[in-house]
Design an enzyme around this catalytic site. Structure first.
Site, mmCIF file in Angstrom:
data_model
loop_
_atom_site.group_PDB
_atom_site.id
_atom_site.type_symbol
_atom_site.label_atom_id
_atom_site.label_comp_id
_atom_site.label_asym_id
_atom_site.label_seq_id
_atom_site.Cartn_x
_atom_site.Cartn_y
_atom_site.Cartn_z
ATOM 1 N N LYS A 80 3.820 -45.166 -7.005
ATOM 2 C CA LYS A 80 3.177 -46.486 -7.164
ATOM 3 C C LYS A 80 3.968 -47.333 -8.169
ATOM 4 O O LYS A 80 4.815 -46.811 -8.910
ATOM 5 C CB LYS A 80 1.738 -46.287 -7.644
ATOM 6 C CG LYS A 80 1.641 -45.642 -9.026
ATOM 7 C CD LYS A 80 0.228 -45.174 -9.363
ATOM 8 C CE LYS A 80 0.178 -44.512 -10.726
ATOM 9 N NZ LYS A 80 -1.139 -43.903 -11.006
ATOM 10 N N ARG A 112 -13.859 -44.056 -13.750
ATOM 11 C CA ARG A 112 -13.031 -45.122 -13.165
ATOM 12 C C ARG A 112 -13.318 -45.092 -11.669
ATOM 13 O O ARG A 112 -14.467 -45.233 -11.284
ATOM 14 C CB ARG A 112 -11.547 -44.889 -13.530
ATOM 15 C CG ARG A 112 -10.674 -46.101 -13.352
ATOM 16 C CD ARG A 112 -9.215 -45.831 -13.749
ATOM 17 N NE ARG A 112 -8.542 -44.910 -12.848
ATOM 18 C CZ ARG A 112 -7.277 -44.507 -12.996
ATOM 19 N NH1 ARG A 112 -6.539 -44.938 -14.011
ATOM 20 N NH2 ARG A 112 -6.732 -43.678 -12.131
ATOM 21 N N HIS A 133 -9.670 -37.023 -10.579
ATOM 22 C CA HIS A 133 -8.579 -37.359 -11.514
ATOM 23 C C HIS A 133 -9.045 -37.105 -12.955
ATOM 24 O O HIS A 133 -10.163 -37.463 -13.316
ATOM 25 C CB HIS A 133 -8.213 -38.833 -11.318
ATOM 26 C CG HIS A 133 -6.937 -39.287 -11.954
ATOM 27 N ND1 HIS A 133 -5.772 -38.550 -11.931
ATOM 28 C CD2 HIS A 133 -6.637 -40.421 -12.620
ATOM 29 C CE1 HIS A 133 -4.804 -39.230 -12.559
ATOM 30 N NE2 HIS A 133 -5.311 -40.366 -12.997
ATOM 31 N N ARG A 137 -0.477 -33.961 -8.018
ATOM 32 C CA ARG A 137 0.017 -35.347 -7.893
ATOM 33 C C ARG A 137 0.843 -35.680 -9.128
ATOM 34 O O ARG A 137 0.314 -36.007 -10.177
ATOM 35 C CB ARG A 137 -1.157 -36.330 -7.802
ATOM 36 C CG ARG A 137 -2.165 -36.041 -6.692
ATOM 37 C CD ARG A 137 -3.230 -37.138 -6.610
ATOM 38 N NE ARG A 137 -3.927 -37.349 -7.854
ATOM 39 C CZ ARG A 137 -5.050 -36.739 -8.227
ATOM 40 N NH1 ARG A 137 -5.637 -35.861 -7.414
ATOM 41 N NH2 ARG A 137 -5.607 -36.991 -9.390
ATOM 42 N N TYR A 174 12.554 -65.197 -34.880
ATOM 43 C CA TYR A 174 11.385 -66.067 -35.085
ATOM 44 C C TYR A 174 10.477 -65.569 -36.211
ATOM 45 O O TYR A 174 10.175 -64.376 -36.311
ATOM 46 C CB TYR A 174 10.562 -66.125 -33.799
ATOM 47 C CG TYR A 174 11.246 -66.866 -32.668
ATOM 48 C CD1 TYR A 174 11.799 -68.135 -32.854
ATOM 49 C CD2 TYR A 174 11.324 -66.295 -31.407
ATOM 50 C CE1 TYR A 174 12.406 -68.805 -31.802
ATOM 51 C CE2 TYR A 174 11.925 -66.959 -30.350
ATOM 52 C CZ TYR A 174 12.469 -68.221 -30.551
ATOM 53 O OH TYR A 174 13.070 -68.870 -29.509
ATOM 54 N N CYS A 217 12.491 -61.532 -28.835
ATOM 55 C CA CYS A 217 12.293 -62.841 -28.204
ATOM 56 C C CYS A 217 12.190 -62.662 -26.687
ATOM 57 O O CYS A 217 12.290 -61.556 -26.178
ATOM 58 C CB CYS A 217 13.467 -63.761 -28.532
ATOM 59 S SG CYS A 217 13.863 -63.839 -30.287
ATOM 60 N N MET A 218 12.022 -63.750 -25.957
ATOM 61 C CA MET A 218 11.876 -63.630 -24.506
ATOM 62 C C MET A 218 13.146 -63.084 -23.852
ATOM 63 O O MET A 218 13.073 -62.257 -22.929
ATOM 64 C CB MET A 218 11.523 -64.983 -23.884
ATOM 65 C CG MET A 218 11.166 -64.877 -22.414
ATOM 66 S SD MET A 218 10.713 -66.442 -21.656
ATOM 67 C CE MET A 218 9.097 -66.731 -22.340
ATOM 68 N N ASP A 219 14.307 -63.518 -24.345
ATOM 69 C CA ASP A 219 15.568 -63.142 -23.690
ATOM 70 C C ASP A 219 16.503 -62.324 -24.567
ATOM 71 O O ASP A 219 17.566 -61.912 -24.107
ATOM 72 C CB ASP A 219 16.349 -64.409 -23.291
ATOM 73 C CG ASP A 219 15.449 -65.456 -22.692
ATOM 74 O OD1 ASP A 219 14.757 -65.121 -21.723
ATOM 75 O OD2 ASP A 219 15.432 -66.589 -23.213
HETATM 76 C C1 LIG Z 1 -0.883 -42.571 -11.350
HETATM 77 C C2 LIG Z 1 -1.700 -41.442 -10.823
HETATM 78 C C3 LIG Z 1 -1.211 -40.133 -10.819
HETATM 79 C C4 LIG Z 1 0.083 -39.726 -11.484
HETATM 80 O O1 LIG Z 1 -0.168 -39.515 -12.854
HETATM 81 P P1 LIG Z 1 1.014 -38.986 -13.822
HETATM 82 O O2 LIG Z 1 0.338 -38.836 -15.131
HETATM 83 O O3 LIG Z 1 2.042 -40.065 -13.826
HETATM 84 O O4 LIG Z 1 1.496 -37.729 -13.236
HETATM 85 C C5 LIG Z 1 -1.961 -39.155 -10.197
HETATM 86 N N1 LIG Z 1 -3.152 -39.450 -9.614
HETATM 87 C C6 LIG Z 1 -3.673 -40.702 -9.645
HETATM 88 C C7 LIG Z 1 -4.979 -40.958 -9.028
HETATM 89 C C8 LIG Z 1 -2.979 -41.733 -10.256
HETATM 90 O O5 LIG Z 1 -3.507 -42.966 -10.286
#
Ligand SMILES: *Cc1c(COP(=O)(O)O)cnc(C)c1O
Length: 395
Positions: free
Chosen positions: A40, A138, A170, A226, A272, A319-321
């Site tokens: 992702k 969540r 999760h 995952r 700045y 800074c920005m750049d």
């Molecule tokens: C982003 C995400 C992961 C991966 O998590 P890591 O800590 O980067 O391994 C796994 N499962 C879900 C649902 C996530 O949103």
């Protein structure tokens, strides 16, 4: 190895060999369970398509993404393997993902109904995974609503509209292995699985672990893990183990060249707000990257960069750049190389060092520095297992 169009001013270099290596290393570490590589947010800033390809080569059985557009980008790039998505809002259209054989996730009966209705319309059974909230608060069904979702899913499966391919949850605290929430969530997940079993649903995969849990909590591995951050070579639990300890190789380098090197007198305010004032005559270097390129402003007077083999402190505000760094009395010239983020092997700060300096996590450092913007830091992919000729400019 600089990009000719940009004269190496500022660039992100991603070594896909590191991703391939990390995925293979993670697979060996977890053993039997299948490996989902999470790609992702443009592969955590590393490039979704390039990261996915390297992950498949390293042995990823599944790819995971947050939103459906990300899954479709993977299909458009030619990936034909299992992919899971997990984040939608009401009104999103599921057709394209269902037709492309992408697994979608339902948190609620309303989502499940929308998915099943689409599946009936297009005449393709949907591959649906059910997510239970075991304590993150969540996404996912609360434990109270879980039996209702599971019954609705069993009915939808019975009708032929959907196939329940997975059940998952999760962790909230997997980077702290001793946190009591980990045991509680795992117990809640086991109970949620019994509800699924009781109605006769037989998912292909049940899964709970992200990178930290996959590496540090074997009991949470179930059928599949995952892994996101660890696939890119960064430790998911910096208080427990470094990426080196885990055999992981950071894939991203952020580097450029000094736009200007000059002497300034003692007592000079730098950048700045003059939050930093030089204590002595010194040489400063102007780095042509700033928060517009994902360098956190929280790094002001905190982070370091590598120039001529030594770590150099950032002086005053980002800074920005641009940022300004202290070169002391060293013999450094305009145009010399500056490395903001490296793999830790040549002395350059790592993404974890930046995270520590800025009070954040390495995930945010690489995701923001790797983000693409027109005309700014090109991102190039190299493959150190093969030849440099494979280098493609993918800015
Ligand atoms: C982003 C995400 C992961 C991966 O998590 P890591 O800590 O980067 O391994 C796994 N499962 C879900 C649902 C996530 O949103």
């Amino acid at each position: 190895m600089t990009s000719p169009e940009h004269h190496g001013r500022a660039e992100v270099v991603v070594d896909v060999a590191a991703i391939r290596h990390n995925v293979a290393t993670l697979k060996r570490a977890v053993g039997e369970p299948r490996m989902m590589t999470v790609v992702k947010a443009d592969g955590y800033g590393h490039g979704i398509v390039e990261s996915a390809r390297a992950a498949r080569e390293g042995g990823a059985d599944w790819l995971g993404v947050a939103v459906m557009e990300e899954a479709l980008a993977l299909r458009a790039a030619g990936d034909t393997g299992p992919i899971l998505t997990w984040l939608t809002v009401p009104g999103e259209r599921y057709e394209a993902c269902l037709e492309a054989g992408v697994d979608v996730t339902a948190y609620t009966v309303a989502e499940l109904d929308a998915i099943a209705m689409t599946a009936r319309d297009i005449g393709v059974p949907a591959r649906v995974q059910l997510k239970v909230d075991t304590g993150l608060s969540r996404g996912g069904s609360t434990l109270d609503l879980w039996p209702g979702l599971v019954e609705a899913a069993a009915a939808a499966e019975e009708s032929g509209a959907v196939r329940v391919t997975g059940v998952w949850s999760h962790f909230a605290c997997s980077d702290e292995p001793k946190h009591p929430a980990n045991d509680e969530q795992e117990q809640a997940f086991l109970a949620a699985l019994q509800t699924v079993e009781a109605v006769g649903i037989e998912p292909e995969v049940v899964h709970l672990a992200n990178s930290a849990a996959a590496l540090l909590r074997p009991s949470s591995r179930f059928d599949l893990v995952r892994c996101g951050i660890a696939s890119y070579g960064l430790t998911p639990a910096p208080d427990e183990a470094s990426s080196d300890d885990l055999g992981l190789v950071p894939a991203m380098t952020v580097r450029g060249r000094l736009a200007l090197v000059k002497r300034v007198r003692a007592g000079s305010g730098v950048s700045y707000g003059h939050t930093y004032v030089t204590a002595r005559d010194t040489t400063v270097g102007v780095v042509p990257m700033g928060y517009g390129d994902g360098v956190p402003r929280h790094a002001s007077s905190r982070a370091e960069v590598l120039v001529a083999g030594l770590r150099r402190p950032v002086l005053g505000r980002v800074c920005m750049d641009q940022i300004v760094v202290d070169l002391g009395d060293d013999d450094v010239a305009t145009g010399d190389e500056v490395v903001l983020v490296g793999d830790g092997r040549d002395g350059a700060p790592t993404a974890q060092d930046w995270a520590d300096a800025c009070g954040t996590i390495s995930y945010e450092i690489v995701t923001r520095m790797g983000a693409r913007q027109p005309g700014r830091m090109p991102r190039v992919h190299i493959d150190s297992d093969r030849t440099d000729d494979d280098r493609e400019d993918t800015a």
